[in-house]
Design an enzyme around this catalytic site. Structure first.
Site, PDB file in Angstrom:
ATOM      1  CE  LYS A 112      -4.285  -2.038   1.755  1.00 10.55           C
ATOM      2  NZ  LYS A 112      -5.509  -1.633   2.269  1.00 10.55           N
ATOM      3  CE  LYS A 193      -6.532  -8.124  -1.147  1.00  7.62           C
ATOM      4  NZ  LYS A 193      -7.676  -7.329  -0.925  1.00  7.62           N
ATOM      5  CE  LYS A 196     -13.841  -3.567   1.354  1.00  6.14           C
ATOM      6  NZ  LYS A 196     -12.723  -2.811   1.885  1.00  6.14           N
TER       7      LYS A 196
HETATM    8  P1  ATP Z   1      -8.710  -2.624   0.488  1.00  3.25           P
HETATM    9  O1  ATP Z   1      -8.273  -2.245  -0.632  1.00  3.25           O
HETATM   10  O2  ATP Z   1      -9.049  -1.779   0.943  1.00  3.25           O
HETATM   11  O3  ATP Z   1      -7.807  -3.140   1.915  1.00  3.25           O
HETATM   12  P2  ATP Z   1     -10.219  -4.808   0.745  1.00  3.25           P
HETATM   13  O4  ATP Z   1     -10.266  -5.448  -0.824  1.00  3.25           O
HETATM   14  O5  ATP Z   1      -8.566  -5.588   0.870  1.00  3.25           O
HETATM   15  O6  ATP Z   1     -10.113  -3.193   0.451  1.00  3.25           O
HETATM   16  P3  ATP Z   1     -10.451  -5.206   3.769  1.00  3.25           P
HETATM   17  O7  ATP Z   1     -11.524  -4.404   4.328  1.00  3.25           O
HETATM   18  O8  ATP Z   1      -9.143  -4.834   4.108  1.00  3.25           O
HETATM   19  O9  ATP Z   1     -10.864  -5.212   1.988  1.00  3.25           O
HETATM   20  O10 ATP Z   1     -11.185  -6.879   3.860  1.00  3.25           O
HETATM   21  C1  ATP Z   1     -12.240  -7.094   4.713  1.00  3.25           C
HETATM   22  C2  ATP Z   1     -12.103  -8.582   4.608  1.00  3.25           C
HETATM   23  O11 ATP Z   1     -12.199  -9.359   3.098  1.00  3.25           O
HETATM   24  C3  ATP Z   1     -10.575  -9.877   4.802  1.00  3.25           C
HETATM   25  O12 ATP Z   1     -10.930 -10.708   5.537  1.00  3.25           O
HETATM   26  C4  ATP Z   1      -9.543  -9.463   3.528  1.00  3.25           C
HETATM   27  O13 ATP Z   1      -8.937 -10.601   4.225  1.00  3.25           O
HETATM   28  C5  ATP Z   1     -11.015 -10.507   2.507  1.00  3.25           C
HETATM   29  N1  ATP Z   1     -10.592 -10.122   1.394  1.00  3.25           N
HETATM   30  C6  ATP Z   1     -10.047  -9.163   0.632  1.00  3.25           C
HETATM   31  N2  ATP Z   1     -10.255  -9.199  -0.747  1.00  3.25           N
HETATM   32  C7  ATP Z   1     -10.274 -10.109  -0.898  1.00  3.25           C
HETATM   33  C8  ATP Z   1      -9.563 -11.052  -1.814  1.00  3.25           C
HETATM   34  N3  ATP Z   1      -9.531 -11.047  -2.690  1.00  3.25           N
HETATM   35  N4  ATP Z   1     -10.176 -12.605  -1.907  1.00  3.25           N
HETATM   36  C9  ATP Z   1     -10.448 -13.444   0.063  1.00  3.25           C
HETATM   37  N5  ATP Z   1     -10.651 -12.096   0.642  1.00  3.25           N
HETATM   38  C10 ATP Z   1     -10.843 -11.537   0.821  1.00  3.25           C
HETATM   39 MG    MG Z   2      -7.172  -5.692   2.507  1.00  3.03          MG
END
Ligand code: ATP
Ligand code: MG
Length: 330
Positions: A112, A193, A196
């Protein structure tokens, strides 16, 4: 009942399929078997630049979506992190027990901070705040995606360190990561992965997205060379990702899907998967809208959740204060 805690950031207008398959599905299941605490972690969301009005809105949409996915305020405690003041208070104590190098090894920070031009101290201490979130509730298990494994390892180390230094204070939590769905890949870049904040629009399926757009994105997902539909994440990350999504949402084993699509092309798989995903998302979007329509009720649910969370968190913090040699918090 064993205790469970997990959180999700309100960093977008919608959660995505990776959030659901990697983590939120387990949240819904575990409210039946655990004393479950779930939070919208808005304190974490300001570690990257944000807009206040948007954050306020996104926290509500996040809570509404969690309810739409099946969280039941009668069976779990759902709250917004910033409403419970103990989180940053314990985080400070834990920061003072975290090595600078130890925090610097976190790959999420490295990723990040490489992507953002504005890198804050908060982004660096993010996993320590996460440790506070978990340890305040004496959680036994933490359902998360695979990307959070390293942070959970740090949380365990911090809990053990504190307990060893000051006497038993925190439960040492275990990650709960579903192997098959622990990482859902970006549809456009299957080596990464789905995320968001990092995925482009073509790589991510938002739960609240229009069915037509969902179908289009699935149909244009990047697949691999060759034409066989087989599960092989190493060599065929794109197709394997689609099979994982299909298998989980339709509750059909992957081998059965491989048989079903033997001799058929990627196009056939995508066409059917597009329907499966669109059908899965449509009612979630619908229910989310109806929760958002009654904001007074939503506020009530979140306030009740914050009160329950606060009662548990305050007890743990008071204990930690005592251990540390502080006077009791007001
Ligand atoms: P950001 O990019 O803002 O970090 P994010 O998509 O990673 O957003 P988070 O809010 O950080 O989402 O994570 C929420 C939950 O979703 C966590 O338990 C994280 O491990 C899970 N998660 C996030 N992305 C994935 C993915 N691609 N596959 C499986 N689990 C995920
Ligand atoms: Mg995340």
């Amino acid at each position: 009942r064993p205790r469970v805690l997990s959180g999700i950031q309100p960093t977008a207008d919608s959660f995505h399929l990776g959030n659901y398959l990697g983590a939120l599905r387990s949240w819904v299941e575990m409210q039946e078997t655990h004393d479950a605490f779930y939070c919208v972690v808005d304190l974490h969301a300001i570690t990257i630049s944000h807009d206040p009005a948007q954050l306020r809105r996104r926290s509500l949409v996040a809570a509404a979506q969690l309810l739409a996915l099946g969280l039941d305020p009668q069976r779990c405690t759902l709250f917004v992190q910033s409403q419970v003041p103990e989180h940053p208070m314990l985080s400070w104590i834990l920061e003072c027990h975290t090595g600078f190098g130890e925090a610097g090894r976190m790959t999420q920070f490295k990723d990040k901070s490489a992507k953002n031009e504005r890198v804050t101290v908060g982004l660096f201490t993010y996993p320590v705040l996460q440790a506070a979130d978990i340890l305040l509730y004496q959680a036994d298990a933490v359902p998360v995606g695979e990307d959070q494994r390293q942070h959970l390892e740090l949380v365990r180390d911090l809990a053990q360190r504190f307990n060893t230094t000051y006497g038993r204070t925190f439960t040492v939590p275990s990650p709960y990561i579903v192997k098959e769905t622990g990482t859902i890949q970006d549809l456009a870049e299957p080596a990464r992965k789905m995320s968001k904040s990092a995925s482009g629009p073509s790589g991510i399926i938002d739960l609240l997205e229009e069915p037509a757009r969902i179908r289009k994105k699935i149909k244009s997902a990047v697949t691999d060379t060759g034409r066989e539909i087989v599960y092989d994440p190493e060599n065929k990350p794109g197709v394997s990702n689609l099979l994982t999504i299909f298998s989980t949402l339709a509750a059909v084993p992957i081998v059965e899907l491989q048989n079903r699509y033997e001799g058929k092309g990627y196009g056939d798989l995508k066409k059917d998967l597009a329907e499966v995903v669109a059908d899965f998302c449509a009612p979630i979007a619908e229910r989310t809208r109806s929760y958002l329509d009654d904001q007074a009720e939503l506020d009530k649910i979140l306030l009740a959740g914050a009160e329950k969370a606060h009662a548990v968190a305050a007890r743990t913090l008071a204990h930690a204060y005592e251990r540390i040699g502080f006077r009791q918090p007001l």
